[in-house]
Design a protein around this motif. Structure first.
Motif, short mmCIF file in Angstrom:
data_model
loop_
_atom_site.label_atom_id
_atom_site.label_comp_id
_atom_site.label_asym_id
_atom_site.label_seq_id
_atom_site.Cartn_x
_atom_site.Cartn_y
_atom_site.Cartn_z
N LEU A 30 41.09 31.70 48.72
CA LEU A 30 40.20 32.29 47.73
C LEU A 30 39.58 33.23 47.23
O LEU A 30 40.03 34.75 46.21
CB LEU A 30 38.68 31.34 47.44
N PRO A 31 39.60 34.58 48.49
CA PRO A 31 39.20 35.62 48.40
C PRO A 31 40.28 36.92 47.66
O PRO A 31 40.26 37.54 47.03
CB PRO A 31 38.78 36.16 49.23
N ILE A 32 41.42 36.56 47.91
CA ILE A 32 42.27 37.16 47.65
C ILE A 32 42.90 36.75 45.91
O ILE A 32 42.63 38.23 44.87
CB ILE A 32 43.88 36.77 48.47
N VAL B 89 41.97 38.55 40.36
CA VAL B 89 41.00 38.61 38.92
C VAL B 89 40.37 39.56 38.53
O VAL B 89 40.25 40.09 37.55
CB VAL B 89 40.33 37.34 38.99
N VAL B 90 39.54 40.39 39.13
CA VAL B 90 38.53 41.16 39.31
C VAL B 90 39.28 42.43 38.76
O VAL B 90 38.81 43.51 38.13
CB VAL B 90 37.40 41.77 40.23
N SER B 91 40.81 42.77 39.01
CA SER B 91 41.67 43.73 39.53
C SER B 91 41.37 43.71 37.80
O SER B 91 41.96 45.58 37.21
CB SER B 91 42.62 44.07 39.99
N PHE B 92 41.89 42.90 36.65
CA PHE B 92 42.16 42.31 35.44
C PHE B 92 41.14 42.98 34.60
O PHE B 92 40.52 43.01 33.19
CB PHE B 92 42.42 41.72 35.49
N ALA C 298 37.57 40.54 31.97
CA ALA C 298 38.25 40.62 30.86
C ALA C 298 39.21 40.74 31.25
O ALA C 298 40.11 40.23 32.56
CB ALA C 298 38.07 42.00 30.36
N PHE C 299 41.12 40.79 30.24
CA PHE C 299 42.34 40.69 30.51
C PHE C 299 42.69 41.91 30.18
O PHE C 299 42.98 41.75 29.01
CB PHE C 299 42.89 39.65 30.40
N LEU C 300 42.71 43.25 31.54
CA LEU C 300 43.49 44.13 30.44
C LEU C 300 44.14 44.62 31.80
O LEU C 300 43.61 44.94 33.03
CB LEU C 300 42.13 45.23 30.89
N PHE C 301 44.72 45.48 31.84
CA PHE C 301 45.94 46.15 32.70
C PHE C 301 45.52 47.77 32.57
O PHE C 301 46.36 48.49 33.30
CB PHE C 301 47.58 46.49 31.93
N PRO D 66 36.38 46.62 39.82
CA PRO D 66 38.42 47.27 39.13
C PRO D 66 39.38 47.02 39.98
O PRO D 66 40.49 46.94 40.26
CB PRO D 66 38.12 46.61 37.76
N SER D 67 38.83 48.91 39.65
CA SER D 67 39.40 49.63 40.27
C SER D 67 40.11 49.48 41.82
O SER D 67 41.13 49.96 42.55
CB SER D 67 39.31 51.09 40.06
N ALA D 68 38.91 49.18 42.21
CA ALA D 68 39.03 48.91 43.98
C ALA D 68 39.86 48.36 44.66
O ALA D 68 41.49 47.91 44.87
CB ALA D 68 38.11 48.60 44.90
#
Length: 273
Positions: free
Chosen positions: A15-17, A22-25, A36-39, A243-245
């Motif tokens: 779950l943490p991974i 998810v947050v990275s996007f 959002a869903f961004l690259f 998100p960046s982290a």
């Protein structure tokens, strides 16, 4: 019986991974983050010169620390396993190796600062012996001090698995090599080292992953003059750029998994242990 374990792994590992991925996007502004869903985070990360330099620095620290801990760890383990005949003394000396781990990593790391400083014990001793004419600035707040602290902190993670593997080597194999006329170095290289590969690989995985994820050591021992990926993630978190982290953490995780995958290609740990 397996269900509780699966539940624990799902809640505290999977779950943490998944959350980090998810947050990275997600997107981020100067004052907020939004689903959002961004690259964008990955695009910025992988096209930044700073990122490549930081990852290069991280691999440099990991590689040099691995070499140093392997040489020290193998030597210590070999001495304990083959030169100390008494089981009691083996246990006593092994426990002596673990005594530093009774204190915090941060305390053990910071203890190097007064030793390596311009007016520290090392410079004072060298000056009094006439070895140097002026204090050495590179002893502290440099790559040297960072790697020295890493080696101090993580050598035991190399000693333990190698020592454990060496203790399981059939001594009759060594006697057979000696009877066949092999020298000490030939026995070491052709018998002991191959049979110790599982321990070396386990120690390597421990050391490399710990060094690549560490950021406190780099921060304090470099005097904030150097950085690794862990430090990059820490800085983003302190700026609330989650998100960046998260994107950096995902790339680091994938990198570590690739490194482990490559290491496991050299030896089947489950088969040989």
């Amino acid at each position: 019986m397996a269900s509780p374990l699966v539940l624990v792994l799902a809640v505290f590992l999977v779950l943490p991974i998944v959350t980090i991925v998810v947050v990275s996007f997600w997107g981020a502004t100067e004052f907020s983050i939004y689903p959002a869903f961004l690259f964008d985070n990955y695009a910025f990360l992988l096209t930044s010169d700073v990122t490549w330099r930081v990852f290069g620095n991280t691999f440099k620290y990991a590689a040099i620390t691995w070499v140093c801990t392997l040489l020290i760890g193998f030597t210590v383990a070999y001495y304990l396993a083959f030169h100390i005949r008494s089981l009691t003394w083996q246990i006593v000396l092994f426990l002596l190796c673990t005594i530093p781990f009774l204190t915090s990593n941060i305390i053990r790391m910071i203890s190097w600062i007064p030793f390596l400083g311009r007016e520290g014990i090392a410079n004072s001793a060298l000056l009094s012996w006439g070895v140097i004419d002026a204090p050495l600035d590179w002893l502290l707040f440099s790559d040297f001090s960072v790697i020295l602290a890493f080696v101090h902190l993580y050598t035991l993670f190399m000693v333990v698995p190698i020592f454990n593997t060496m203790m399981r080597i059939d001594r009759s194999l060594i006697e057979a090599a000696t009877d066949a006329g092999a020298s000490g170095w030939q026995t070491l290289w052709h018998v002991i080292v191959p049979l110790t590969k599982p321990g070396i690989m386990i120690g390597t995985i421990f050391v490399v992953t710990l060094v690549m994820g560490d950021f406190i050591t780099v921060r304090f021992m470099s005097g904030s003059q150097s950085a690794n990926v862990g430090r990059l993630i820490s800085n983003d978190i302190s700026l609330l750029q989650y998100p960046s982290a998260s994107a950096t953490a995902v790339v680091l995780l994938m990198t570590v998994l690739i490194v482990i995958g490559v290491l496991l290609r050299f030896v089947d740990i489950r088969k040989e242990l």
